[in-house]
Design an enzyme around this catalytic site. Sequence first.
Site, PDB file in Angstrom:
ATOM      1  N   ASP A   1      35.816  -0.506 -42.984  1.00 39.09           N
ATOM      2  CA  ASP A   1      34.612   0.113 -41.794  1.00 39.09           C
ATOM      3  C   ASP A   1      33.188  -0.561 -41.879  1.00 39.09           C
ATOM      4  O   ASP A   1      32.291   0.590 -42.369  1.00 39.09           O
ATOM      5  CB  ASP A   1      35.625   1.996 -42.376  1.00 39.09           C
ATOM      6  CG  ASP A   1      33.574   2.078 -41.342  1.00 39.09           C
ATOM      7  OD1 ASP A   1      33.674   1.565 -40.256  1.00 39.09           O
ATOM      8  OD2 ASP A   1      33.471   3.939 -40.797  1.00 39.09           O
TER       9      ASP A   1
ATOM     10  N   CYS B   1      13.563   9.118 -22.542  1.00 39.14           N
ATOM     11  CA  CYS B   1      13.583   9.109 -23.794  1.00 39.14           C
ATOM     12  C   CYS B   1      14.448   7.510 -24.503  1.00 39.14           C
ATOM     13  O   CYS B   1      15.275   7.627 -23.448  1.00 39.14           O
ATOM     14  CB  CYS B   1      14.373  10.373 -24.216  1.00 39.14           C
ATOM     15  SG  CYS B   1      15.016  10.569 -25.774  1.00 39.14           S
TER      16      CYS B   1
ATOM     17  N   CYS C   1      17.256  18.708 -26.748  1.00 37.27           N
ATOM     18  CA  CYS C   1      17.978  17.430 -27.152  1.00 37.27           C
ATOM     19  C   CYS C   1      19.892  17.699 -26.769  1.00 37.27           C
ATOM     20  O   CYS C   1      20.361  18.800 -27.467  1.00 37.27           O
ATOM     21  CB  CYS C   1      18.271  17.126 -28.164  1.00 37.27           C
ATOM     22  SG  CYS C   1      19.405  15.487 -28.315  1.00 37.27           S
TER      23      CYS C   1
ATOM     24  N   GLN D   1      29.355  10.429 -40.534  1.00 41.23           N
ATOM     25  CA  GLN D   1      30.462  10.076 -39.208  1.00 41.23           C
ATOM     26  C   GLN D   1      29.167  11.555 -38.164  1.00 41.23           C
ATOM     27  O   GLN D   1      29.733  12.918 -38.425  1.00 41.23           O
ATOM     28  CB  GLN D   1      31.510  10.021 -38.788  1.00 41.23           C
ATOM     29  CG  GLN D   1      32.416   8.766 -40.145  1.00 41.23           C
ATOM     30  CD  GLN D   1      31.765   7.559 -38.968  1.00 41.23           C
ATOM     31  OE1 GLN D   1      31.082   7.629 -37.867  1.00 41.23           O
ATOM     32  NE2 GLN D   1      32.190   6.177 -39.691  1.00 41.23           N
TER      33      GLN D   1
ATOM     34  N   CYS E   1      19.804   8.437 -25.823  1.00 46.14           N
ATOM     35  CA  CYS E   1      20.699   8.632 -24.973  1.00 46.14           C
ATOM     36  C   CYS E   1      20.543   7.163 -23.857  1.00 46.14           C
ATOM     37  O   CYS E   1      19.510   7.024 -23.223  1.00 46.14           O
ATOM     38  CB  CYS E   1      21.184   9.034 -24.142  1.00 46.14           C
ATOM     39  SG  CYS E   1      21.719  10.434 -25.354  1.00 46.14           S
TER      40      CYS E   1
ATOM     41  N   CYS F   1      32.740  -1.278 -35.417  1.00 48.15           N
ATOM     42  CA  CYS F   1      31.222  -0.527 -34.729  1.00 48.15           C
ATOM     43  C   CYS F   1      30.407  -1.712 -33.407  1.00 48.15           C
ATOM     44  O   CYS F   1      29.799  -1.006 -33.169  1.00 48.15           O
ATOM     45  CB  CYS F   1      29.952  -0.057 -35.287  1.00 48.15           C
ATOM     46  SG  CYS F   1      29.324  -1.089 -36.659  1.00 48.15           S
TER      47      CYS F   1
ATOM     48  N   CYS G   1      20.402  15.277 -19.406  1.00 46.10           N
ATOM     49  CA  CYS G   1      19.037  15.413 -20.336  1.00 46.10           C
ATOM     50  C   CYS G   1      17.583  15.215 -19.114  1.00 46.10           C
ATOM     51  O   CYS G   1      17.660  14.275 -18.025  1.00 46.10           O
ATOM     52  CB  CYS G   1      19.194  15.122 -21.603  1.00 46.10           C
ATOM     53  SG  CYS G   1      17.552  14.619 -22.288  1.00 46.10           S
TER      54      CYS G   1
ATOM     55  N   GLU H   1      32.109   0.819 -52.558  1.00 48.03           N
ATOM     56  CA  GLU H   1      30.943   1.262 -51.773  1.00 48.03           C
ATOM     57  C   GLU H   1      30.073   0.505 -52.102  1.00 48.03           C
ATOM     58  O   GLU H   1      29.036  -0.051 -53.401  1.00 48.03           O
ATOM     59  CB  GLU H   1      30.743   2.491 -50.839  1.00 48.03           C
ATOM     60  CG  GLU H   1      29.703   3.104 -50.838  1.00 48.03           C
ATOM     61  CD  GLU H   1      29.529   3.068 -49.617  1.00 48.03           C
ATOM     62  OE1 GLU H   1      28.247   2.512 -49.613  1.00 48.03           O
ATOM     63  OE2 GLU H   1      29.891   2.700 -48.792  1.00 48.03           O
TER      64      GLU H   1
END
Length: 446
Positions: free
Chosen positions: A376, A90, A172, A277, A93, A402, A84, A327
């Site tokens: 999760d 930026c 992007c 996701q 990332c 995560c 990129c 949830e």
Amino acid sequence: MPRKQQRSKPLAKPLQILDTPLLVDRFSHECRGITSHQGKTVFVRNALPGERVSVRLEKSYKRYDEGEAISIADFSSDRVPPVCPHYNSCGGCDLQHLNTERAPEIKQQLVLDLLQRFAGCTPHVIDVPVISAATGYRRSARIGINQRQRDGALLIGFRRRQSAKLMDINQCPVLDPRLDRLFITLHAFLDDLKDLRHLTEVLVSLGDNTGALRFRLTRPASEQLKQRLIGIAEQLQLSAWTEDDQHQLTPLSSTPELNFLADEQTRLQFLPGDFLQVNASVNRAMIKRALEWLKPEPNQVLLDLFCGLGNFSLPLAPHLKQVIGVEGSLTMVKRARHNAELNGLNNAEFHCADLSQPITATAWFRNGSADLILLDPPRSGAAELIPQLLQLKPVKVLYIACNPASLARDTALMLTAGYRLQRFSVLDMFPNTSHIESMALFEINT
């Protein structure tokens, strides 16, 4: 509940460039280079193990410093040019300088090191990482919009690295190819408008064949602005929605059904604002691996916590006696119930509950059973949940993580409770970033 650990505040110290190049000897679990200076650990962005780098300090703490590599004397063979043109500025990332073919393997080893260090274990089986294309993978994104006060120029893009200020960009490469002209189109339709400070963001959500743009506004849009927003969406073949500061959604154009295939049989509907996701191909591979690892049987019950719109629950339901999904968002619970009906699944039930609070008094816990549990959780993990869940004596627990640090901590709890870490793999859900997702299968010792 125990109090959250507070991160120490940086010391009041001016930024400085260290006078001696430093040798980076390893990665941190956030994929920053680790080196030392005058006996103090230094975490360095844009640095790879084996490189000798000049470092500009950005923050100084009592026990460690943080900085950025501003020049590199000895390049690692794993270093590649970023894909990129905005990468150096930026804040999106942060790992485009690392070879994408090596990144999943490196990320996997970082998590394995944490598991060994904090839980004292190595998984019995280590599967290959789940990977995807390194670009064009992202089907949802939040894009900032700001009209600069001094000259009225419109900035559309992401936050600058290490800053809250917005950076104007024109492309992007990690976004889905359907969004290749998103930034150019936004500018073409909006640049000439005088007062746009009430238009703060556009949020993108893509299904397999359709998608939506959700424009956030702090006050109602004029008729002129509405027509511009509709024009942007039509140009990109997406639907247009507005969202006010009370999170009320209003469609501006025709709204074709938004959906995606979770597996070959299960199609899930969603609305703009629902959690998805971001990487569709990794999501499908993750669901397939969950089925392979859990090996559900027709007489078993699965408890799926943090179930969202049924991303795991519904693809797994045809293989089980019953699925119970829980949830925290009532909106997502309703969406999961709707998706169960759409897929003709009558063995799935969904409940709304705050999973940060005790759950043993809830009706679904008291009246239920669980042979299998799927977790999760958010980045904070499931340390408070795990002791409660294990009262159900599940034979298998599949943990989707995560945050590697939370997974390592929670793995120690599972081992102490009489489970073993049977299988493990990394999911490279966010290529070109330091973000690491993992899946870990725990089985009860017999």
